[in-house]
Design a protein around this motif. Structure first.
Motif, short mmCIF file in Angstrom:
data_model
loop_
_atom_site.label_atom_id
_atom_site.label_comp_id
_atom_site.label_asym_id
_atom_site.label_seq_id
_atom_site.Cartn_x
_atom_site.Cartn_y
_atom_site.Cartn_z
N ASP A 1 -1.98 -6.91 -5.86
CA ASP A 1 -3.02 -7.19 -4.86
C ASP A 1 -3.33 -8.69 -4.79
OD1 ASP A 1 -3.15 -4.55 -4.16
OD2 ASP A 1 -5.30 -4.34 -4.50
N VAL B 1 -7.60 -4.77 -0.35
CA VAL B 1 -7.06 -5.72 -1.33
C VAL B 1 -8.19 -6.41 -2.10
CG1 VAL B 1 -5.78 -7.88 -1.58
CG2 VAL B 1 -4.91 -6.09 -0.06
N HIS C 1 0.80 -1.22 0.00
CA HIS C 1 0.00 0.00 0.00
C HIS C 1 0.84 1.28 0.00
CE1 HIS C 1 -2.94 -3.04 1.17
NE2 HIS C 1 -3.81 -2.24 0.60
#
Length: 123
Positions: A104, A80, A16
Motif C-alpha cells: 500500500d 490505500v 487490490h
C-alpha cells in the motif's frame, strides 16, 4: 501521459486484486492476513474481499473512463491511505500485514499520479 495514467490505474487495480481474490478463495485469508478463514473474522474478511473487488472494478473503469477518475481517486485513496493509517495506529504489526502495508505504501506513488491528473483542472 495517458499511457502513464492508464498504467497507474492498472497497478492500483492489481494492488487490490489479491485481497479481492479472498472472495473466491477464502483460504487466502490465512496467507494474506495470518488468521484462519473460519469464524466471524473469516466471514468479515471474505466480505472485505467483496469490497476490494469493487475497488478493482472502479480502478479498471477509471483506467479507461476519464470522467470516473475523480470519484475513483477518492475510493482508492480511502482504501490505500485508510489501511496505512489503521496499520500505523494498530502498532504496525510484523507478519503478513507488514507486507500489505509495504504494498500500500508503494501504491501511494501511482495514487498520487492519478490523483494529480484527475484533480489538476476543472471538469
Amino acid at each position: 501521459m495517458d499511457r502513464l495514467i492508464v498504467a497507474c490505474w492498472l497497478v492500483l487495480a492489481a494492488v487490490h486484486a489479491s485481497p479481492a481474490a479472498v472472495l473466491l478463495k477464502p483460504a487466502l485469508i490465512e496467507t494474506l492476513y495470518g488468521v484462519p478463514p473460519t469464524g466471524s473474522s473469516g466471514v468479515l474478511l471474505v466480505h472485505r474481499g467483496a469490497l476490494f473487488l469493487a475497488v478493482v472494478v472502479v480502478a479498471l473503469f477509471a483506467a479507461f473512463a476519464p470522467e470516473a477518475r475523480r470519484a475513483a481517486t477518492l475510493l482508492v485513496g480511502i482504501s490505500v491511505i485508510g489501511f496505512l493509517v489503521v496499520y500505523s495506529v494498530g502498532g504496525a504489526p510484523k507478519g503478513p500485514l507488514r507486507t500489505v502495508a509495504i504494498v500500500d505504501a508503494l501504491a501511494l506513488i501511482p495514487l498520487v499520479i492519478v490523483s494529480w491528473e484527475a484533480w489538476k483542472a476543472a471538469p
